[in-house]
Scaffold this active site. Structure first.
Site, short mmCIF file in Angstrom:
data_model
loop_
_atom_site.label_atom_id
_atom_site.label_comp_id
_atom_site.label_asym_id
_atom_site.label_seq_id
_atom_site.Cartn_x
_atom_site.Cartn_y
_atom_site.Cartn_z
N ARG A 13 -5.00 22.01 14.34
CA ARG A 13 -6.29 21.39 14.00
C ARG A 13 -6.54 21.40 12.51
NH1 ARG A 13 -10.81 21.73 11.08
NH2 ARG A 13 -10.79 23.99 11.40
N ASP A 14 -6.78 22.55 11.94
CA ASP A 14 -7.13 22.63 10.52
C ASP A 14 -5.97 22.17 9.65
OD1 ASP A 14 -8.57 23.17 8.26
OD2 ASP A 14 -8.17 25.31 8.26
N HIS A 206 -7.57 30.99 2.44
CA HIS A 206 -6.70 29.99 1.83
C HIS A 206 -5.92 30.66 0.71
CE1 HIS A 206 -8.84 26.02 3.17
NE2 HIS A 206 -8.74 26.90 4.15
N CYS A 237 -9.35 21.58 3.25
CA CYS A 237 -10.62 21.00 3.66
C CYS A 237 -10.82 19.68 2.93
CB CYS A 237 -11.78 21.95 3.33
SG CYS A 237 -13.41 21.25 3.71
N ASN A 246 -3.99 26.65 3.60
CA ASN A 246 -4.27 27.84 4.40
C ASN A 246 -3.12 28.82 4.22
OD1 ASN A 246 -6.70 27.11 5.84
ND2 ASN A 246 -5.47 25.61 6.95
#
Length: 301
Positions: A13-14, A206, A237, A246
């Site tokens: 997802r991220d 991060h 982001c 990340n």
């Protein structure tokens, strides 16, 4: 130090939402590969409007097709009650929602103030609980904002006070721009724990400025045992300029296992998933462990 740590893999997802769109087949392959690494928690998809995050437009199809390992807890991210309804209909029982500690970042992210988002989240928590699901509130920009600069720990702790009063089951703190340092981690965790000692806490670091593992080590010393990480170091982001990266799951696992801290994750299987992620996004990922090769990997003492 704790004897074991729980890692939530957020690459599907991220990670992928910050890359050019990956075909559905590729997303399913990555999710399936990660499900077989021994990781116990995976953030699988987010249910957002495709105009906001086109990379997640196929969330329903990805989740329908994915292999679901019985030992893995899968979660989904939602921005609002409509997303929550989609996640519940898809069968998720662990739901995450995000609010930014920075008002400016929150407006850039969801076009409303932090206070307005908190009001919405209160209703969303009720909706999730009525359906038998849990609600995790992720506080983005917990350690600093790309628009406002430093964020006071007291402001973040005040948001935690509010969501706990509204029934949140757990909270997470996002280092959205990689501004966290060991000092900031210690100050924030201490502030929150002094005010809300019983709420489960997860940290999301991060590596934008190369401090992610140092921050994680500090958090371990403070007794935190739940962390997000992203295979290969995918992610960032889209509403935080310069916030790529990340912390790589394999780098976290590599360090923890050498410290004798158990994760349940098979590092070799994880590295295979990282290589797959690199293939899918078509670029070299910022994972030192992936680059180093098997001869230089440490073995736990």
């Amino acid at each position: 130090m704790p004897s074991a740590v729980s890692i939530r893999e957020v690459g599907p997802r991220d990670g992928l939402q910050n890359e050019d769109p990956v075909p559905t087949d590729g997303k399913v392959r990555l999710l399936d590969a990660l499900s077989r690494t021994g990781v116990r928690r995976i953030e699988a998809v987010s249910f957002v409007h495709p105009r906001a995050i086109p990379q997640m437009a196929d969330a329903d199809e990805v989740w329908t097709r994915a292999f679901r390992a019985p030992a893995v807890r899968y979660s989904a991210l939602v921005p609002n009650s409509r997303g929550a309804e989609r996640a519940l209909a898809a069968g998720f029982t662990e739901i995450e929602v995000v609010v930014s500690a920075s008002d400016t970042h929150n407006r850039r992210n969801v076009n409303r103030s932090t206070a307005e988002s908190l009001d919405d989240i209160a209703g969303l928590i009720d909706l999730l609980h009525s359906a038998g699901a849990t609600a995790e509130v992720i506080v983005a920009t917990s350690f600093g904002c790309p628009y406002e600069g430093d964020v006071a720990p007291a402001r973040v702790a005040g948001i935690v006070d509010r969501v706990v009063a509204d029934g949140a089951d757990r909270v997470a703190f996002g280092d959205t721009t990689g501004m966290a340092t060991p000092r900031r981690v210690r100050e924030l965790v201490t502030e929150v724990r002094d005010r809300q000692p019983d709420i489960p806490v997860l940290l999301h670091f991060h590596n934008t400025r190369g401090t992610a593992l140092a921050n994680l080590l500090t958090a371990l010393e403070l007794g935190i045992t739940e962390y997000d990480a992203s295979v290969g170091g995918l992610g960032g982001c889209p509403y935080a300029p310069g916030a790529s990266g990340n912390v790589a799951t394999e780098e976290v696992v590599h360090m923890l296992h050498d410290m004798g801290i158990e994760t349940g994750i098979d590092l070799d299987a994880l590295l295979e998933a990282a290589a797959l992620a690199e293939e899918l996004v078509g670029r070299e990922l910022p994972s030192g462990v992936l680059r180093a090769g098997p001869r230089t990997r440490l073995t736990a003492r």
